[in-house]
Design a protein around this motif. Structure first.
Motif, mmCIF file in Angstrom:
data_model
loop_
_atom_site.group_PDB
_atom_site.id
_atom_site.type_symbol
_atom_site.label_atom_id
_atom_site.label_comp_id
_atom_site.label_asym_id
_atom_site.label_seq_id
_atom_site.Cartn_x
_atom_site.Cartn_y
_atom_site.Cartn_z
ATOM 1 N N ALA A 133 -36.774 -35.958 -81.598
ATOM 2 C CA ALA A 133 -36.483 -35.026 -80.500
ATOM 3 C C ALA A 133 -37.734 -34.872 -79.655
ATOM 4 O O ALA A 133 -37.853 -35.443 -78.585
ATOM 5 C CB ALA A 133 -36.001 -33.685 -81.041
ATOM 6 N N CYS A 134 -38.731 -34.124 -80.161
ATOM 7 C CA CYS A 134 -39.934 -33.894 -79.344
ATOM 8 C C CYS A 134 -40.873 -35.097 -79.358
ATOM 9 O O CYS A 134 -41.575 -35.365 -78.389
ATOM 10 C CB CYS A 134 -40.669 -32.655 -79.836
ATOM 11 S SG CYS A 134 -41.457 -32.861 -81.455
ATOM 12 N N GLY A 135 -40.915 -35.804 -80.461
ATOM 13 C CA GLY A 135 -41.826 -36.947 -80.567
ATOM 14 C C GLY A 135 -43.289 -36.554 -80.643
ATOM 15 O O GLY A 135 -44.173 -37.401 -80.539
ATOM 16 N N SER A 136 -43.559 -35.280 -80.835
ATOM 17 C CA SER A 136 -44.960 -34.831 -80.836
ATOM 18 C C SER A 136 -45.269 -33.820 -81.935
ATOM 19 O O SER A 136 -46.182 -33.017 -81.799
ATOM 20 C CB SER A 136 -45.308 -34.243 -79.467
ATOM 21 O OG SER A 136 -44.431 -33.181 -79.174
ATOM 22 N N GLU B 50 -43.548 -31.181 -83.112
ATOM 23 C CA GLU B 50 -43.284 -29.766 -82.897
ATOM 24 C C GLU B 50 -41.911 -29.281 -83.343
ATOM 25 O O GLU B 50 -41.679 -28.075 -83.441
ATOM 26 C CB GLU B 50 -43.469 -29.440 -81.414
ATOM 27 C CG GLU B 50 -44.936 -29.470 -81.043
ATOM 28 C CD GLU B 50 -45.151 -29.394 -79.552
ATOM 29 O OE1 GLU B 50 -44.188 -29.076 -78.838
ATOM 30 O OE2 GLU B 50 -46.278 -29.680 -79.123
ATOM 31 N N CYS B 51 -40.980 -30.195 -83.634
ATOM 32 C CA CYS B 51 -39.603 -29.728 -83.872
ATOM 33 C C CYS B 51 -39.071 -29.976 -85.279
ATOM 34 O O CYS B 51 -38.093 -29.368 -85.687
ATOM 35 C CB CYS B 51 -38.660 -30.369 -82.862
ATOM 36 S SG CYS B 51 -38.340 -32.123 -83.186
ATOM 37 N N GLY B 52 -39.658 -30.905 -86.017
ATOM 38 C CA GLY B 52 -39.206 -31.173 -87.384
ATOM 39 C C GLY B 52 -37.972 -32.041 -87.500
ATOM 40 O O GLY B 52 -37.508 -32.312 -88.611
ATOM 41 N N ALA B 53 -37.414 -32.505 -86.384
ATOM 42 C CA ALA B 53 -36.187 -33.311 -86.453
ATOM 43 C C ALA B 53 -36.399 -34.622 -87.215
ATOM 44 O O ALA B 53 -35.466 -35.181 -87.787
ATOM 45 C CB ALA B 53 -35.675 -33.601 -85.042
ATOM 46 N N CYS B 54 -37.626 -35.110 -87.223
ATOM 47 C CA CYS B 54 -37.923 -36.415 -87.832
ATOM 48 C C CYS B 54 -38.464 -36.284 -89.255
ATOM 49 O O CYS B 54 -39.024 -37.241 -89.791
ATOM 50 C CB CYS B 54 -38.944 -37.137 -86.964
ATOM 51 S SG CYS B 54 -40.523 -36.247 -86.921
ATOM 52 N N THR B 55 -38.273 -35.125 -89.864
ATOM 53 C CA THR B 55 -38.838 -34.883 -91.209
ATOM 54 C C THR B 55 -38.290 -35.873 -92.232
ATOM 55 O O THR B 55 -37.078 -36.091 -92.323
ATOM 56 C CB THR B 55 -38.513 -33.444 -91.666
ATOM 57 O OG1 THR B 55 -39.092 -32.530 -90.739
ATOM 58 C CG2 THR B 55 -39.062 -33.175 -93.065
ATOM 59 N N ALA C 42 -42.146 -38.063 -89.266
ATOM 60 C CA ALA C 42 -42.141 -39.511 -89.064
ATOM 61 C C ALA C 42 -42.573 -39.909 -87.660
ATOM 62 O O ALA C 42 -42.967 -41.052 -87.435
ATOM 63 C CB ALA C 42 -40.754 -40.074 -89.372
ATOM 64 N N CYS C 43 -42.520 -38.953 -86.711
ATOM 65 C CA CYS C 43 -42.953 -39.300 -85.358
ATOM 66 C C CYS C 43 -44.467 -39.344 -85.242
ATOM 67 O O CYS C 43 -45.011 -39.897 -84.285
ATOM 68 C CB CYS C 43 -42.360 -38.349 -84.314
ATOM 69 S SG CYS C 43 -43.073 -36.689 -84.303
ATOM 70 N N LEU C 44 -45.148 -38.730 -86.222
ATOM 71 C CA LEU C 44 -46.620 -38.703 -86.173
ATOM 72 C C LEU C 44 -47.256 -39.709 -87.123
ATOM 73 O O LEU C 44 -48.471 -39.899 -87.085
ATOM 74 C CB LEU C 44 -47.142 -37.299 -86.515
ATOM 75 C CG LEU C 44 -46.764 -36.165 -85.566
ATOM 76 C CD1 LEU C 44 -47.457 -34.873 -85.995
ATOM 77 C CD2 LEU C 44 -47.115 -36.502 -84.124
HETATM 78 S S1 FES Z 1 -39.561 -35.593 -83.360
HETATM 79 FE FE1 FES Z 1 -40.168 -33.515 -83.256
HETATM 80 S S2 FES Z 1 -41.594 -33.339 -84.889
HETATM 81 FE FE2 FES Z 1 -41.097 -35.445 -84.888
#
Ligand code: FES
Ligand code: FES
Length: 164
Positions: free
Chosen positions: A40-43, A45-50, A60-62
């Protein structure tokens, strides 16, 4: 730069050659089709990629793919045993904690990490523990209800905190 990578993914040994600069979210979605890992955010901040790495929640985005070397990764696709949902998944269904579902995989994996660290969180601790996971449908009340349900009636015989 290409690297050779060995790790476990949802219980299966993986070996591949890939670009060291790739992000883990891209590897999982593009190479394995595990689209339950959302971006979602790719940065961060949102946890969608946990995802869980060695049982601990990671974004996983980081992460770069090289950080997976020798480690165990669990995505939402590896959580159920194929016949029964994991108790946290089941509780989300029963509590109506899923709306559009976009944030749900990250919240479920984040919950498993929370319960590993604190097996009996109260409502405030649940909110605090999941504060890094944002739900745009704003279904937070039912998400907390779902986690409380797992805490108050733990399922017998299933691994509450699988490593992957
Ligand atoms: S996509 Fe939002 S924290 Fe990874
Ligand atoms: S259920 Fe839609 S973003 Fe959380």
């Amino acid at each position: 730069m290409k690297i050779r990578l060995s790790f476990r993914l949802n219980g299966n040994p993986i070996e591949l050659e890939t670009d060291a600069e790739r992000r883990v979210v891209d590897l999982l979605r593009e190479d394995f089709g595990f689209t339950g890992t959302k971006e979602a955010c790719g940065s961060g901040e949102c946890g969608a990629c946990t995802i869980l790495v060695e049982g601990e929640s990671r974004l996983a985005c980081l992460m770069r793919v090289g950080q997976l070397e020798g480690r165990s990764v669990l995505t939402i696709e590896g959580l159920s045993d194929g016949k029964h949902l994991h108790p946290v998944q089941q509780a989300f269904v029963e509590a109506g904690a899923v709306q559009c579902g976009f944030c749900t995989p990250g919240l479920i994996l984040g919950t498993i990490d929370l319960l590993r660290r604190n097996p009996r969180p109260d409502r405030e601790e649940i909110r605090e523990g999941l504060s890094g996971n944002l739900c745009r449908c704003t279904g937070f009340q039912k998400i907390v209800d779902a986690v409380e349900k797992v805490v108050s009636s733990p399922a017998e015989g299933s691994d509450p905190c699988p490593v992957g």
